[in-house]
Design a protein around this motif. Structure first.
Motif, PDB file in Angstrom:
ATOM      1  N   GLY A   1       0.628  -1.209   0.144  1.00  0.00           N
ATOM      2  CA  GLY A   1       0.016  -0.002  -0.053  1.00  0.00           C
ATOM      3  C   GLY A   1       0.921   1.291  -0.049  1.00  0.00           C
ATOM      4  O   GLY A   1       0.490   2.422   0.309  1.00  0.00           O
TER       5      GLY A   1
ATOM      6  N   SER B   1       3.634   4.152  -1.674  1.00  0.00           N
ATOM      7  CA  SER B   1       3.664   4.722  -3.026  1.00  0.00           C
ATOM      8  C   SER B   1       4.946   4.148  -3.912  1.00  0.00           C
ATOM      9  O   SER B   1       5.675   3.378  -3.004  1.00  0.00           O
ATOM     10  CB  SER B   1       3.934   6.416  -3.010  1.00  0.00           C
ATOM     11  OG  SER B   1       5.181   6.506  -2.533  1.00  0.00           O
TER      12      SER B   1
ATOM     13  N   GLY C   1       7.771   5.325  -4.714  1.00  0.00           N
ATOM     14  CA  GLY C   1       9.236   5.698  -4.240  1.00  0.00           C
ATOM     15  C   GLY C   1       9.271   5.031  -2.706  1.00  0.00           C
ATOM     16  O   GLY C   1      10.286   4.627  -2.333  1.00  0.00           O
ATOM     17  N   GLN C   2       8.037   4.926  -2.064  1.00  0.00           N
ATOM     18  CA  GLN C   2       8.376   4.160  -0.813  1.00  0.00           C
ATOM     19  C   GLN C   2       8.658   2.778  -0.726  1.00  0.00           C
ATOM     20  O   GLN C   2       9.233   2.397   0.013  1.00  0.00           O
ATOM     21  CB  GLN C   2       6.865   4.488   0.210  1.00  0.00           C
ATOM     22  CG  GLN C   2       6.689   5.864   0.419  1.00  0.00           C
ATOM     23  CD  GLN C   2       5.195   6.118   0.820  1.00  0.00           C
ATOM     24  OE1 GLN C   2       4.389   5.517   0.400  1.00  0.00           O
ATOM     25  NE2 GLN C   2       5.198   7.223   1.706  1.00  0.00           N
TER      26      GLN C   2
ATOM     27  N   TYR D   1      -8.219   7.038  -0.413  1.00  0.00           N
ATOM     28  CA  TYR D   1      -8.410   5.517  -0.381  1.00  0.00           C
ATOM     29  C   TYR D   1      -9.099   5.013   0.742  1.00  0.00           C
ATOM     30  O   TYR D   1      -8.740   5.114   1.791  1.00  0.00           O
ATOM     31  CB  TYR D   1      -6.831   5.183  -0.186  1.00  0.00           C
ATOM     32  CG  TYR D   1      -5.955   5.300  -1.589  1.00  0.00           C
ATOM     33  CD1 TYR D   1      -6.040   4.561  -2.649  1.00  0.00           C
ATOM     34  CD2 TYR D   1      -5.000   6.472  -1.307  1.00  0.00           C
ATOM     35  CE1 TYR D   1      -5.343   5.017  -3.688  1.00  0.00           C
ATOM     36  CE2 TYR D   1      -4.209   6.506  -2.429  1.00  0.00           C
ATOM     37  CZ  TYR D   1      -4.383   5.906  -3.451  1.00  0.00           C
ATOM     38  OH  TYR D   1      -3.300   6.164  -4.665  1.00  0.00           O
TER      39      TYR D   1
ATOM     40  N   SER E   1       8.265  12.017  -2.357  1.00  0.00           N
ATOM     41  CA  SER E   1       7.753  10.703  -2.692  1.00  0.00           C
ATOM     42  C   SER E   1       6.550  10.726  -1.558  1.00  0.00           C
ATOM     43  O   SER E   1       6.694  10.837  -0.419  1.00  0.00           O
ATOM     44  CB  SER E   1       8.687   9.793  -2.526  1.00  0.00           C
ATOM     45  OG  SER E   1       8.196   8.482  -2.441  1.00  0.00           O
ATOM     46  N   GLY E   2       5.403  10.075  -2.120  1.00  0.00           N
ATOM     47  CA  GLY E   2       4.116   9.844  -1.166  1.00  0.00           C
ATOM     48  C   GLY E   2       3.515  10.873  -0.929  1.00  0.00           C
ATOM     49  O   GLY E   2       2.481  10.882  -0.191  1.00  0.00           O
ATOM     50  N   CYS E   3       3.731  12.151  -1.697  1.00  0.00           N
ATOM     51  CA  CYS E   3       2.922  13.340  -1.343  1.00  0.00           C
ATOM     52  C   CYS E   3       1.452  13.366  -2.320  1.00  0.00           C
ATOM     53  O   CYS E   3       0.738  14.191  -2.078  1.00  0.00           O
ATOM     54  CB  CYS E   3       3.573  14.553  -1.519  1.00  0.00           C
ATOM     55  SG  CYS E   3       3.947  14.885  -3.489  1.00  0.00           S
ATOM     56  N   GLY E   4       1.336  12.521  -3.010  1.00  0.00           N
ATOM     57  CA  GLY E   4       0.015  12.201  -3.780  1.00  0.00           C
ATOM     58  C   GLY E   4      -0.059  12.643  -5.137  1.00  0.00           C
ATOM     59  O   GLY E   4      -0.981  12.852  -5.699  1.00  0.00           O
ATOM     60  N   LYS E   5       1.353  12.658  -5.775  1.00  0.00           N
ATOM     61  CA  LYS E   5       1.325  13.222  -7.320  1.00  0.00           C
ATOM     62  C   LYS E   5       0.650  12.188  -7.906  1.00  0.00           C
ATOM     63  O   LYS E   5      -0.270  12.487  -8.824  1.00  0.00           O
ATOM     64  CB  LYS E   5       2.776  13.177  -7.474  1.00  0.00           C
ATOM     65  CG  LYS E   5       3.514  14.283  -6.854  1.00  0.00           C
ATOM     66  CD  LYS E   5       4.929  14.583  -7.213  1.00  0.00           C
ATOM     67  CE  LYS E   5       5.693  13.369  -7.026  1.00  0.00           C
ATOM     68  NZ  LYS E   5       5.923  12.684  -5.898  1.00  0.00           N
ATOM     69  N   SER E   6       0.882  10.983  -7.932  1.00  0.00           N
ATOM     70  CA  SER E   6       0.500  10.089  -8.695  1.00  0.00           C
ATOM     71  C   SER E   6      -0.933   9.745  -8.692  1.00  0.00           C
ATOM     72  O   SER E   6      -1.822   9.660  -9.546  1.00  0.00           O
ATOM     73  CB  SER E   6       1.059   8.332  -8.388  1.00  0.00           C
ATOM     74  OG  SER E   6       2.399   8.538  -8.717  1.00  0.00           O
ATOM     75  N   THR E   7      -1.433   9.720  -7.281  1.00  0.00           N
ATOM     76  CA  THR E   7      -2.696   9.565  -6.948  1.00  0.00           C
ATOM     77  C   THR E   7      -3.611  10.824  -7.583  1.00  0.00           C
ATOM     78  O   THR E   7      -4.751  10.408  -8.077  1.00  0.00           O
ATOM     79  CB  THR E   7      -2.895   9.891  -5.436  1.00  0.00           C
ATOM     80  OG1 THR E   7      -1.999   8.890  -4.803  1.00  0.00           O
ATOM     81  CG2 THR E   7      -4.394   9.570  -5.047  1.00  0.00           C
TER      82      THR E   7
ATOM     83  N   GLN F   1       3.869   4.880 -13.971  1.00  0.00           N
ATOM     84  CA  GLN F   1       4.913   4.982 -13.228  1.00  0.00           C
ATOM     85  C   GLN F   1       5.793   3.622 -13.405  1.00  0.00           C
ATOM     86  O   GLN F   1       7.051   3.705 -13.515  1.00  0.00           O
ATOM     87  CB  GLN F   1       4.697   4.908 -11.672  1.00  0.00           C
ATOM     88  CG  GLN F   1       5.932   5.623 -10.888  1.00  0.00           C
ATOM     89  CD  GLN F   1       5.774   6.145  -9.575  1.00  0.00           C
ATOM     90  OE1 GLN F   1       4.539   6.387  -9.388  1.00  0.00           O
ATOM     91  NE2 GLN F   1       6.473   6.370  -8.719  1.00  0.00           N
TER      92      GLN F   1
ATOM     93  N   HIS G   1      10.376  13.582 -10.647  1.00  0.00           N
ATOM     94  CA  HIS G   1      11.311  13.929  -9.582  1.00  0.00           C
ATOM     95  C   HIS G   1      12.379  14.816 -10.016  1.00  0.00           C
ATOM     96  O   HIS G   1      13.153  15.047  -9.222  1.00  0.00           O
ATOM     97  CB  HIS G   1      11.716  12.476  -9.111  1.00  0.00           C
ATOM     98  CG  HIS G   1      10.786  12.047  -8.089  1.00  0.00           C
ATOM     99  ND1 HIS G   1      10.344  10.751  -8.336  1.00  0.00           N
ATOM    100  CD2 HIS G   1       9.872  12.491  -7.123  1.00  0.00           C
ATOM    101  CE1 HIS G   1       9.354  10.400  -7.412  1.00  0.00           C
ATOM    102  NE2 HIS G   1       9.351  11.351  -6.792  1.00  0.00           N
TER     103      HIS G   1
HETATM  104  N1  LIG Z   1      -3.436   1.568  -3.255  1.00  0.00           N
HETATM  105  C1  LIG Z   1      -3.331   2.474  -2.205  1.00  0.00           C
HETATM  106  N2  LIG Z   1      -4.035   2.296  -1.186  1.00  0.00           N
HETATM  107  C2  LIG Z   1      -3.830   2.873   0.014  1.00  0.00           C
HETATM  108  N3  LIG Z   1      -2.825   3.891   0.077  1.00  0.00           N
HETATM  109  C3  LIG Z   1      -2.358   4.202  -1.056  1.00  0.00           C
HETATM  110  C4  LIG Z   1      -2.291   3.662  -2.280  1.00  0.00           C
HETATM  111  N4  LIG Z   1      -1.391   3.887  -3.279  1.00  0.00           N
HETATM  112  C5  LIG Z   1      -0.834   4.982  -2.438  1.00  0.00           C
HETATM  113  N5  LIG Z   1      -1.311   5.207  -1.305  1.00  0.00           N
HETATM  114  C6  LIG Z   1      -0.702   6.477  -0.352  1.00  0.00           C
HETATM  115  O1  LIG Z   1      -1.314   7.443  -0.833  1.00  0.00           O
HETATM  116  C7  LIG Z   1      -0.152   8.447  -0.677  1.00  0.00           C
HETATM  117  C8  LIG Z   1       0.057   9.168  -1.859  1.00  0.00           C
HETATM  118  O2  LIG Z   1       0.595   7.958  -2.931  1.00  0.00           O
HETATM  119  P1  LIG Z   1       1.155   8.346  -4.334  1.00  0.00           P
HETATM  120  O3  LIG Z   1       1.279   6.945  -5.125  1.00  0.00           O
HETATM  121  O4  LIG Z   1       0.195   9.146  -5.170  1.00  0.00           O
HETATM  122  O5  LIG Z   1       2.390   9.249  -4.144  1.00  0.00           O
HETATM  123  P2  LIG Z   1       3.390   9.613  -5.145  1.00  0.00           P
HETATM  124  O6  LIG Z   1       3.541  11.138  -4.877  1.00  0.00           O
HETATM  125  O7  LIG Z   1       3.185   9.481  -6.459  1.00  0.00           O
HETATM  126  O8  LIG Z   1       4.794   9.162  -4.703  1.00  0.00           O
HETATM  127  P3  LIG Z   1       5.836   8.621  -5.308  1.00  0.00           P
HETATM  128  O9  LIG Z   1       6.882   9.761  -6.033  1.00  0.00           O
HETATM  129  O10 LIG Z   1       6.981   7.765  -4.577  1.00  0.00           O
HETATM  130  O11 LIG Z   1       5.430   7.861  -6.605  1.00  0.00           O
HETATM  131  C9  LIG Z   1       0.921   7.708   0.037  1.00  0.00           C
HETATM  132  O12 LIG Z   1       0.725   7.881   1.413  1.00  0.00           O
HETATM  133  C10 LIG Z   1       0.509   6.249  -0.307  1.00  0.00           C
HETATM  134  O13 LIG Z   1       0.944   5.649   1.020  1.00  0.00           O
END
Ligand SMILES: Nc1ncnc2c1ncn2[C@@H]1O[C@H](COP(=O)(O)OP(=O)(O)OP(=O)(O)O)[C@@H](O)[C@H]1O
Ligand SMILES: Nc1ncnc2c1ncn2[C@@H]1O[C@H](COP(=O)(O)OP(=O)(O)OP(=O)(O)O)[C@@H](O)[C@H]1O
Ligand SMILES: [Mg+2]
Ligand SMILES: [Mg+2]
Ligand SMILES: O=P([O-])([O-])[O-]
Lengths: 310, 370, 343, 259, 259
Positions: free
Chosen positions: D149, D151, D153-154, E14, E39-45, E92, E206
């Protein structure tokens, strides 16, 4: 805002989605309907036996007294079958997916699938004519040397046609079911996760424990449930192999009976209340399957968060 | 540190330190065979027992040697390998035994002229008595039963595969783990436990009620078999669909592909090999069923090529009656010969089906070649 | 292919066509094969189909109208007879004896092919009260036979069976002091022993197991196993078709049935000389009246052929069954003649 | 704790396809070596041969020698498991175990060798490893949640934590920072700098700056064209490679506009 | 061919977890917008909400409005399929279809939708798309081979080719170059530059340099701490964001040592 391009286009494609999901839903509901039909059929036909005075039921002591020994017998046979088949089947599936030389694996898988191709009558005939005879010296040995265990209490059956033999035949029958499904799932384990384990210095077995088995766990449980269904419901093989009788703890004496075999053996000659009694027995088996599955589902859902898929 | 880059070095590599020599398994195997023979000689020698005892000795010997030299991790790995290979060998035992029994008993029947091309119409015990007592050829064949089995199974497959696959699709793609989906999942499991005879009785009762008393046709049998087949198809397909990676679905969705097309063209092809396996398994499961066919398709001794009307024979019922109610009770051998011959044919039939399914699967399966 | 019976009796009646459906006992399956073939050869355009689902299934089928005749190794029970009136008209269904089968007590004792036994000894053997073949009770009746020191393994039928019904009926009537269970198609659950499905199953098990003994239709025992002569009155009667027919003749008609019904209540305790009372009578259960003339003609033609000398001979050749005696065949013919179209 | 790697005349195949040809390279102990080169030139492939991960793929095989402190990894009787437990790896695509919690993911490798690690020690190790991978703050409150669960990068940082937790003698990293933001990248680079005091580190990167920042030596791989095998063009001190390479191809590559 | 996107007060969940909070942003047509942030700030989301891919995950949902040329993507009766066929996406992690050849992967968007296309047209389309993704030379001799036998970067470029083959009006790219070498990166950046003449492009990266090079506008996302939702901190002309941001956090981030 009037009709936007986002809402107006591709009506036909959307209909495809509707039709397809509708068909999928209908198929699911059809299954529920069939099952409901089966249940209704069983209940309606079983009612006379469930409400009849005790003396009129086979054995003269009522339905419960009649059914519980064969419920136990059914469970014994199924447990024997699964206890033998599950580890072997998983072993075989692993052998094919992760141990056998790649060139050989497909052929070997094919061979095990052959076990599924053998009709149950043939298993019955094989078990009664061949296996029982060959295995009966082993029963004599068990009775002589391990007789202090209630399950191996002597004297061993002279024909070898015992509940243990029936369980072994059932295990051979469920083996390909569990193997085939597990194997397909093992093969689908993401390479990424296997490599992750290997790169940590895991041995092959540790890799399997870390990535393959957790990933396949729900699938294995499903496969075992399918096998269990077969073991509980198998009719003809048990009818031919087992020298049935009253409930006994000893697995190497003749005795015990399973519900499915009881129905098959008695249904042709049955009439009147006897028919109802047998169908009520079928209903009981249905309920057993229901209960066992509830437990299994419960186990699966408990670990849902960590399910390997996706 | 100066690295010695000479390929031939006398000192043992640090990487192979604390490791069993390559020949270790062979040494242990030889020792196990000898010790096994010795033990068996004490209690009375037989080849089967020798195999089992030697295998156990081999496993114990190798694993404990490995545990002493290599440590517990490697020993466990060896143990697992022994168990996995051992379970495969154990699984082969019944397979070989059953196949051997069927081959030995079935080939004479199969070689009988007319076995595949004639029916049992008009064959009576008189002929079998003559065959045994006077050495006349055994007559009577399985054409009617083969035809029946193929048609009934085909019809059952045509009913079950779409229903089963669509249900699996519903569960994985549309169900969202909702209440209905969970109910279906659960009851499909329950359905796997329906005894085959109950399925037959249900189908018979259903058609009696809907069409009329005494309705016994191949189609009724196909419905009974479908009740047995559907849960196997659903279960196996569901598992296979579930492990298709979500990123593939997402890739398709992101291209603006509709869900149903995604399912048909991406998800199913990715899972096809497993689905095909499951379907063959389901077919194998029902093609050998006896009890439900006896009560639904009647018992024909002559050829009937219409599944929707008239009684129909099938190979399992043929085998069953030939074994349990020989055409001539006094001389059951010709019947038994026909029964085993039919069993052999049935197995070959399933093998061919299995092969076909694998071919289909291979055509669509994920390409791993390069 | 098919037998071409010479001197065709059935074809002398009206020309019949159509399909006749029967369901019933599996034990008469072999005889049915012969009758089907013989009848079809004599009557172009007429076929008989028979599904050996079991006697109970057959009786059910005639009561619910899904078959035109049933094969049963017991005549209709009273309540079945009552319910048959719904489909078969006010006179209900009638039972026609078609097949007589002596039940052999068959054993596998190396070196021994014949034994003499009385009802009580047989009962004790099957109850496990006699556990060795050299038991004095057996020896006393079999002077001159060298009985081995061998464990007795009684083998019974695992399925509900007409053979078991008749065998236990015999034991319960002829040796009530030993055989305390009622007669039943299901072997008493309290008795521990080996069993197998079907006549061929028990015969096979006994053939494979030295010391085993069972009861089975004589035709399936053939010459493979030893068979016992049974004490009737003061003599020991060897199993044979004639002896079985005699025992059947000693039986009485069952009360409360249609006038022409031929159901027989066997007398297991008969002392008639040369009668072998461990016997089973199979019936064809037919309606006393059918909806259409065509069916009536078909049933009449077929059943007449079955009970005719020639039909009985065909069954004897094919299934090695015991033919009906001429007296019984005559009664059967009368009954068949009485079948009519529903008014 | 650290070991040197010497590769001699290594050819790497996928079935019949020669993917990497004739590589000879010495990787010093306690140093950071960077592999750079265009996509598809065989960097990942070559890296995977250094801990015998390559042979996991069906049909994949190598010819030649890889010596770990003088012992040939591909010598007769060498168990790849022994090799891999000494040479850790971080993959190009993050691959945490989806069925394990975050904590168990970190401990996965450790538990293999040390079953009976106490809870306290384990906690310390988990915290240290996650901190090393700069993930601690983000996941410290959900260590028992599944690793899937996270991201992208994580997940990658979790895999790094998992690899360093076992303290291997050599660590191979295949583009460990490609999915990471600058802050995490920085943390990983710091980590690599720390690691090289004790371990030998090999890193594949597309990021020239990164190679320049963290590595002591750089190896440049290139490919002549489609279907041709990748080759090691030049290897040398990072500074030399970036400022004064011998080969024209190297110069072209490192001076090209950067990604 | 291109459309603008206006996002109003968007919250992304989520299940119960609020991953991205209260984003309001305008994305101009025919421009490139870059999303940056840790990382993890929600860009992908957040990116996935722009073509309704977010809702594919179980339990995932949004609140708020996303307007494509004024039409709300989340309005009643809007078919997500229509949305997605107008707004393409590159993920990604590369995800080519394993059952398809390289050629079929490129044509997937066309073929899976059952659109009729002649072989000649298809050939042209495949070549154009693969050239656009700078993959043509590497795969032109093995178009019929499966897509899974490619290197990581090659797979990613294949996915880019697949996305541009359907010619969507908006293209969303989630770190498209993270697995790529500088040459391919350059090619992709060139491609983005070309694309923006006709399409609207949104890119997560990034790589600050990359953002600076290719984008017209940049949005900075940040997260206050673990379990907190990601937020849009600042959005503006790329130049402004990099040289003269309003927010302190933005300045800290873009001026940090870079990866
Ligand atoms: N399928 C999921 N279910 C629950 N939480 C999620 C899920 N995918 C991502 N998250 C959480 O949502 C938050 C945003 O994730 P996201 O993947 O959008 O980050 P990001 O900015 O794209 O990071 P990165 O640069 O590492 O890809 C993070 O805290 C992550 O742990
Ligand atoms: N599993 C495989 N089977 C066959 N060929 C492969 C496989 N993996 C990679 N290749 C091929 O081997 C060559 C080298 O691939 P490799 O993955 O090592 O490249 P790379 O340098 O790591 O590229 P990238 O920077 O894109 O990750 C490429 O031509 C690729 O197509
Ligand atoms: Mg790579
Ligand atoms: Mg992301
Ligand atoms: O005729 P049976 O009922 O004993 O098979």
């Amino acid at each position: 805002m009037t009709a936007t391009p986002l809402t107006s286009t591709q009506g036909a494609g959307r209909a495809g989605d509707k039709i397809f999901s509708g068909a999928a839903l209908a198929a699911g509901c059809l299954i529920l309907a069939v099952l409901f039909g089966v249940a209704l059929f069983l209940v309606v036909q079983a009612i006379p036996a469930l409400t009849a005075p005790a003396a009129e039921i086979q054995g003269g002591e009522g339905f419960f007294a009649y059914i519980w020994p064969i419920v136990i017998g059914t469970l014994i046979a199924a447990v024997i079958a699964l206890v033998i088949a599950t580890p072997i089947a998983i072993g075989v599936a692993l052998f094919i997916s992760h141990f056998a030389p790649r060139g050989l694996a497909a052929g070997l898988g094919y061979m095990v699938d052959l076990l599924a191709a053998i009709p149950s009558v043939v298993y019955g005939a094989w078990g009664a004519a061949f296996l029982a005879k060959e295995i009966s010296p082993a029963y004599n040995w068990l009775a002589a040397n391990m007789g202090w265990l209630p399950i191996f209490q002597g004297p061993a059956s002279a024909t070898g046609k015992t509940i243990l033999t029936a369980g072994i035949v059932l295990s051979v029958m469920v083996l390909p079911i569990i193997t085939s499904l597990s194997r397909e799932i093992f093969l689908q384990t993401p390479k990424l996760h296997e490599e992750a384990a290997l790169a940590l210095g895991a041995t092959r077995w540790e890799m399997i424990k870390m990535s393959v088995l957790p990933f396949a766990r729900p699938g294995i449980i499903s496969a075992v449930m399918l096998g269990l269904g077969r073991a509980l419901g198998e009719t003809m093989a048990v009818a031919l192999v087992l020298s049935s009788g009253a409930l006994t703890a000893s697995l190497i004496q003749s005795g015990n009976q399973t519900i499915a075999a009881e129905i098959a053996l008695n249904f042709p000659e049955a009439s009147g209340l006897k028919v109802s009694t047998l169908i009520a027995a079928g209903l009981v088996l249905f309920v057993i399957t229901l209960a066992v599955n509830m437990i299994a589902r419960w186990i699966i859902t408990r670990h849902k968060e960590f399910s390997g898929a996706n | 540190m100066t690295s010695t880059l000479t390929p031939v070095r006398s000192k043992r590599s640090a990487l192979t330190k604390g490791q069993l020599p390559k020949y270790a398994p062979y040494v242990v195997l030889a020792a196990a065979l000898i010790a096994g023979a010795a033990i068996l000689a004490l209690v009375g020698f037989n080849a089967f027992g020798w195999g089992i005892v030697s295998a156990i000795l081999f496993a114990v010997g190798l694993v404990s040697w490995s545990a002493a030299v290599e440590g517990s991790r490697k020993a466990k790995d060896k143990l697992a390998t022994c168990l996995v290979v051992g379970s495969f060998l154990i699984a082969l035992l019944p397979l070989i035994s059953v196949i051997w029994t069927v081959l030995v008993n079935g080939i004479p029947g199969l070689l009988n002229p007319g076995f595949l091309t004639t029916s049992m119409n008009g064959v009576t015990g008189v002929y079998d008595n003559r065959a045994v007592e006077e050495g006349a050829p055994v007559i009577g064949g399985i054409y009617h039963a083969l035809l029946g089995t193929i048609q009934i199974t085909l019809l059952a497959t045509v009913i079950s595969v779409p229903v089963g696959l669509l249900t699996a699709i519903y569960l994985v793609e549309y169900g969202n783990d909702g209440r209905l989906a969970r109910a279906i999942t659960f009851f499909v499991d329950v359905m796997t436990g329906i005894p085959s005879i109950v399925a037959g009785l249900f189908a018979a009762a259903f058609f009696f009620a809907v069409v009329g008393p005494g309705t016994k046709t191949g189609a009724v049998a196909a419905v009974a078999l479908s009740v047995l087949m559907i849960p196997v198809v659903v279960r196996s397909s569901e598992e296979m669909l579930k492990i298709v990676p979500n990123e593939l679905r997402e890739a398709a969705y992101a291209l603006g592909v509709r869900k149903w097309r995604t399912i048909l063209k991406v998800v199913i092809p990715t899972a096809i090999s497993g689905i095909a396996s499951g379907v063959t398994l389901a077919i194998a499961r029902v093609i050998g069923e006896t009890a439900p066919i006896l009560v639904t398709a009647g018992f024909a001794t002559s050829i009937n090529s219409n599944v929707f009307s008239g009684w129909m024979a099938s190979l399992p019922t043929f085998i069953y009656t030939q074994i349990l109610n020989p055409t001539s009770p006094a001389n059951p051998d010709p019947s038994s010969q026909r029964a085993w011959g039919a069993a052999l044919v049935l197995i070959i039939l399933v093998m061919v089906l299995n092969l076909a399914a694998r071919l289909i699967a291979r055509t669509f399966a994920p390409k791993t070649g390069r | 292919t098919g037998t071409a019976p010479a001197g065709d009796q059935a074809s002398s009646g009206p020309k019949v066509t159509g399909t006749l459906t029967g369901i019933g006992a599996s034990s008469t399956g072999a005889a049915m094969d012969a009758w089907k073939a013989g009848f079809a050869a004599a009557n172009q355009g007429a076929t008989v189909q028979y599904s050996p689902d079991g006697s109970g299934a057959g009786r059910k089928a005639i009561i619910d109208g899904s078959a035109q005749f049933a094969g049963s190794d017991a005549y209709l029970k009273d309540e079945e007879f009552e319910s048959s009136k719904a489909v078969c008209g006010p006179d209900g269904a009638i039972n026609i004896p078609v097949y007589i089968s002596p039940i052999a007590v068959a054993f596998n004792i190396p070196g021994v092919t014949e034994l003499k036994l009385d009802a009580a000894t047989v009962a004790k053997i099957f109850r496990g009260e006699i556990s060795n073949w050299n038991d004095p009770a057996i020896a006393a009746m079999n002077e001159g036979v060298s009985l081995p020191d061998l464990k007795v393994t009684p083998v019974n039928r695992s399925d509900d069976s007409g053979t078991t019904t008749n065998f236990t009926d015999y034991l319960a009537s002829a040796a009530p002091e030993v055989w305390t269970d009622k007669s039943s198609g299901v072997w008493p659950a309290s008795l521990q022993g080996e069993n197998a499905k079907g006549t061929s199953g028990v015969v096979k098990t006994v053939t494979d197991t030295p010391g085993a003994v069972t009861y089975a239709d004589d035709s399936a025992v053939g010459g493979k196993l030893g068979t016992a002569s049974i004490k009737v009155g003061e003599e020991f009667v060897k199993i044979s078709a004639e002896a079985a027919a005699k025992a059947v003749e000693a039986g009485e008609p069952v009360e409360g049935r249609a006038e022409t019904d031929v159901a027989i209540k066997l007398d297991r305790k008969t002392t008639a000389s040369g009668a072998y009372p461990v016997v089973l009578v199979s019936y064809h259960v037919v309606c006393s009246a059918y909806d259409s003339q065509e069916t009536v003609d078909l049933v009449k033609a077929f059943e007449s052929y079955v009970v005719s000398e020639e039909g009985q001979q065909a069954a004897a050749d094919s299934a090695k069954s015991a033919p009906l005696s001429s007296a019984l065949a005559e009664k059967a013919t009368t009954a068949i003649e009485s079948i009519k179209v529903k008014s | 704790m650290s070991k040197r790697i010497d590769v001699k005349d290594l050819n790497v195949y996928y079935g019949d396809f020669l993917a990497v040809e004739d590589v000879t390279i010495n990787i010093e102990a306690k140093s950071v070596t960077a592999f750079i080169g265009p996509s598809g030139c065989g960097k990942s492939t070559f890296l995977r041969t250094l801990n015998r991960m390559h042979e996991v793929l069906p049909g994949a095989r190598v010819e030649g020698e890889v010596l770990l402190d003088g012992d040939n990894l591909y010598g007769p009787g060498v168990d790849p498991v022994t090799v891999r437990s000494q040479i850790g790896m971080v993959f190009q695509r993050p691959n945490p175990f989806p069925t394990m919690s975050i904590r168990d993911n970190v401990l996965a490798g450790v538990k293999l060798n040390n079953k009976k690690i106490s809870k306290g020690e384990a906690d310390v190790l988990v915290e240290r490893s996650l901190k090393g991978a700069n993930l601690w703050n983000e996941v410290k409150d959900r260590l028992e949640k599944p690793g899937s669960g996270l991201s992208g990068g994580q997940q990658q940082r979790l895999c790094i934590a998992r690899a360093i937790a076992v303290e291997p003698q050599v660590i191979l990293m295949d583009e460990p920072c490609s999915a990471l933001d600058p802050i995490s990248t920085l943390a990983i680079e710091d980590l690599i700098n720390e690691l090289k005091d004790q371990y030998t580190v090999v890193i594949v990167t597309h990021n020239m700056q990164q190679a320049a920042r963290v590595s002591d030596r750089t190896a440049f791989f290139n490919i002549a064209g489609t279907g041709k095998p990748g080759k090691l063009i030049e290897v040398g001190d990072t500074q030399t490679i970036f400022s004064n390479p011998v080969q024209k191809a190297t110069e072209d590559y490192v001076s090209g506009r950067f990604g």
